[in-house]
Design an enzyme around this catalytic site. Structure first.
Site, PDB file in Angstrom:
ATOM      1  CB  CYS A  80       4.431  -0.314   1.881  1.00  8.41           C
ATOM      2  SG  CYS A  80       3.329  -1.473   2.713  1.00  8.41           S
ATOM      3  CB  CYS A  83      -0.938   0.010   1.206  1.00  9.32           C
ATOM      4  SG  CYS A  83      -0.063   0.140   2.791  1.00  9.32           S
ATOM      5  CG  ASP A 103      12.834  24.536 -36.541  1.00  5.81           C
ATOM      6  OD1 ASP A 103      13.100  25.685 -36.906  1.00  5.81           O
ATOM      7  OD2 ASP A 103      13.462  23.535 -36.926  1.00  5.81           O
TER       8      ASP A 103
END
Length: 785
Positions: free
Chosen positions: A25, A22, A469
């Site tokens: 953790c 989870c 460009d």
């Protein structure tokens, strides 16, 4: 490990961290690693990886020890290992260069957290199957009173005991490990919920009167209390492990799905290659191929690595690499990409890049890097998850005490506390962003859109100005010489073209390549002469010494001879790009070159405008040429004669005005502007400098992919927001319901498991995201001539 720049030498180390379940953790591992001086870490729950940036004097052993102290199982991801030097070869295929790095597909492909542990995955499936078989009778008997026979509750106890002990053992083990390290995670909540439900059931059976042989227990979705006989919660004790194991099994399958695109990229890498030397063919492992060697590609085979066709012609399928569905015709002199499928004839290819230097390896690496990052919203979610589980534990104890202190039935108090433990879920918080990001970057890679990370997606979402460009971006970059005008009384047309082509041999710009190619074809005296003292001035031109003469090929200025001035005016009127050839300080010729707009340029500009993004043309070309192209595309703001510094200054000016600016380019002269912008976008056909400075790379070289990238970014961030709203909203609704006794433990377990699965399933929808279909009959732009 890889070195990073900076005043203090730092390196990056990747770890696989097993046992995380989870977001709590994730938060704990990051905090533990960050306690080491100079260390910063980013942990990804979906991939099970930790990316750690640290000083060179911090060893990998210290990082592994820190993760182990957090209560998890770390494993070092080995960096790319240089290959052993290949055995010597004869002839032109021999190479004296350094050994090439190992195949980047192997080095850069992230381990699927479930992939390297197939034995564990098999055991988890077996555990789930046995758990389901044991749980089914308990759930049926508990939920259907008509089926409850004499002593049914004792049978349920016998069936529930192995579920509580064996099936839930992984949760108990990880909870105990966390307790040993003073940590509380999702496993802590699940373990406590199972133990509490089972312990209450034991009390009810042995001391609360529920063990009477003739006991019947009505089933209700809502908790009930106040009866003469204490209820057993064996159905909750078995349902919690069953639903959580089922949810995590589905979640793991879905998470593997989000990484499918990356694994498919890795699967494109060839393992063997057929090389041709001295007219003989032999099969070699791909690790032994070196640049310069020739190899054979037969119909139906994949091109082993990047190279140039020496002989033969065929059509190549590049769909899995660039997203282009149409085959690409190749022949002698044409570049080919490793991983492409040969659909036709026999090809002999000379390798130009191997291992980590190949285009496929760079694509795989970019996708891997993107999936290792975190969005700002996810960092907030991880911080919340860090205090989430302790807060839930405190709330459960508080609710239990409140109910008992208020004189409520102990059964109702225990039910409410257990429901809170079971229903609270930080898993969805931890999966909200990484699963969406994995799905989006994988889908983008399949469409030829490479995004460096979540920060790039966030920037792309908010862009409102895009600086374009011209050459190589809006146009194909396949320049060709249209006309050459020489100065009367000068060195002559042929000599001027020959000298110009010689000095342009060292140029990377499309104009230079076109001049060199034209001069080579026109040369009647063999190869072009060599150039010494070559110097390229980005945005201006090139210069060098050829046959003792100083040759310059650059943008025309003022004061041209009459014949060249007239040629210049004619070129500008025809929207051609003129370059001036100067030899030893004298103007000798004017070369006019033409280019063609990319087929999708008009549609791309139109779609960007519809998305609320204003296009701006910035080019080093002359005013007339630039405005001719802008007029055809419907671009109103044009900046001509733009040097690299001028483009960067334009970006700074736009950003200073509060605009969110993206820049698209493909050459060295675009690198400064790409780095200066909020978001840099490079054409995949461009130079390595431009690609390195960009945040997004359009692999397929299609300008329309810019609009697709913007839409994908917006869709991804919308998905992440929806995931986080669900993750926070789910807990905000269900935890209070459990606290007031309106949510039973069994329903709480089902809801908790469903929350994570729903988040992952929502993210998986990005795998099927489709770009906007091209409208038939849309203008495609004209030649810029």
């Amino acid at each position: 490990m890889t070195a990073e720049g900076g005043t203090v030498a730092r390196v990056t180390t990747d770890l696989v961290v097993r046992g995380m379940t989870c977001a709590a953790c994730v938060n704990r591992v990051e905090k533990r690693l960050s306690r080491i001086d100079g260390v910063t870490a980013s942990v990804n729950l979906a991939t099970g990886r930790a990316r750690v940036h640290h000083p060179v004097d911090v060893t990998a052993e210290a990082l592994l020890a820190a993760v182990e102290k957090a209560g998890y199982e770390p494993e070092l991801v080995p960096p790319p290992v240089p290959r052993a030097a290949p055995r010597a070869t004869t002839g032109p295929a021999a190479s004296d260069g350094p050994a090439a790095p190992a195949d980047a597909a192997d080095a850069d492909t992230p381990e699927d957290p479930a992939g390297p542990t197939r034995e564990e995955a098999r055991k988890d499936r077996e555990r789930l199957l046995i758990t389901a078989l044991l749980c089914l009778p308990v759930l049926v008997l508990s939920m259907v009173p008509a089926l409850q026979f004499r002593n049914w509750q004792w049978l349920c106890l016998v069936l529930a005991a192995p579920v509580v002990v064996w099936s839930a053992w992984p949760f108990h083990l990880r909870a105990a490990r966390g307790l040993r390290h003073s940590a509380a995670t999702m496993d802590t909540l699940v373990s406590l919920g199972v133990i509490a439900s089972f312990a209450w059931s034991l009390y009810a059976l042995f001391l609360g009167g529920a063990g009477d042989p003739g006991m019947r227990m009505p089933f209700s979705l809502l908790p009930s209390a106040g009866t003469e006989v204490a209820h057993v919660y064996l159905e909750a004790a078995v349902a919690v492990p069953l639903f959580v194991l089922t949810g995590r099994h589905l979640e793991a399958r879905a998470r593997r799905g989000t990484g499918a695109a990356l694994r498919s990229l890795a699967g494109l890498a060839a393992k063997d290659v057929t090389v041709r030397e001295d007219g003989r063919e032999r099969l070699l492992p791909i690790e032994e191929l070196v640049p310069g060697q020739g190899f054979v590609v037969r119909p139906g085979e994949r091109v082993a690595t990047d190279g140039v066709v020496v002989s033969g012609s065929s059509a190549l399928d590049l769909s899995l690499i660039t997203g282009e569905s149409d085959p690409v015709e190749v022949g002698p002199g044409r570049a080919v990409v490793g991983g492409a499928v040969n659909m036709g004839g026999l090809l002999l290819v000379q390798a130009t890049a191997v291992g980590a230097d190949t285009r496929l390896a760079r694509i795989t690496h970019l996708v891997t890097e993107a999936q290792a990052g975190k969005a700002r919203a996810q960092r907030l979610a991880d911080r919340v998850a860090g205090v989430f589980v302790p807060a839930v534990l405190s709330l459960a104890v508080t609710v239990l005490g409140f109910w008992l202190g208020a004189g409520a039935d102990p059964q109702a108090a225990v039910t409410a506390a257990v429901a809170i433990l079971v229903v609270a879920c930080p898993c969805a918080l931890g999966l909200a962003t990484p699963t969406a990001l994995m799905a989006a970057t994988g889908r983008g890679a399949r469409l030829g859109i490479l995004v460096k990370g979540p920060q790039s997606l966030e920037a792309l979402r908010h862009v409102d100005v895009i600086v374009l460009d011209k050459t190589g971006t809006l146009t194909t970059g396949h320049m060709s010489v249209v006309r050459v005008t020489e100065t009367a009384g000068g060195i002559g047309r042929d000599t001027a073209v020959r000298l110009a082509g010689a000095v342009e041999q060292g140029s990377e710009h499309p104009l230079g390549r076109a001049v060199a190619s034209y001069a080579q074809r026109a040369a009647a005296r063999g190869p072009l002469p060599g150039v010494a003292g070559f110097l390229a001035v980005p945005g201006s031109g090139v210069t060098g010494i050829v046959e003792g003469r100083r040759v310059e090929v650059r943008t025309p200025g003022e004061g041209l001879p009459a014949s060249l001035a007239q040629a210049l005016a004619e070129a500008e009127a025809a929207a051609l790009t003129p370059v001036l050839v100067r030899v030893d300080g004298f103007d000798e010729a004017l070369i006019a070159l033409g280019d063609v707009l990319r087929p999708g340029s008009y549609r791309a500009v139109d779609r960007l405008r519809r998305l609320g993004v204003e296009p701006v043309l910035a080019t080093g070309d002359r005013e007339a040429t630039a405005r001719a192209v802008a007029r055809e595309l419907g671009i109103t703001e044009v900046h001509a004669h733009c040097s690299p510094e001028g483009k960067a200054a334009l970006v700074r000016e736009l950003r200073g005005g509060g605009r969110r600016v993206a820049v698209i380019g493909d050459g060295v002269n675009d690198a400064a502007a790409l780095a200066e912008a909020d978001l840099g976008i490079a054409m995949g056909s461009g130079t390595d400098v431009a690609i390195g400075a960009a945040d997004v790379t359009l692999v397929r070289g299609d300008i329309e992919a810019v609009a697709d990238a913007v839409r994908l970014a917006r869709r991804t961030l919308a998905t992440i927001r929806l995931n986080l709203v669900w993750a926070f909203g789910y807990n905000a609704v269900t935890v209070p319901l459990a606290a007031v006794g309106l949510l039973g433990p069994m329903l709480a377990a089902a809801a908790m498991s469903a929350s994570s699965v729903l988040v992952v399933a929502n993210s998986l929808r990005l795998r099927t995201w489709q770009p906007a279909p091209r409208r038939p009959g849309s203008p495609v732009g004209k030649a810029s001539r």
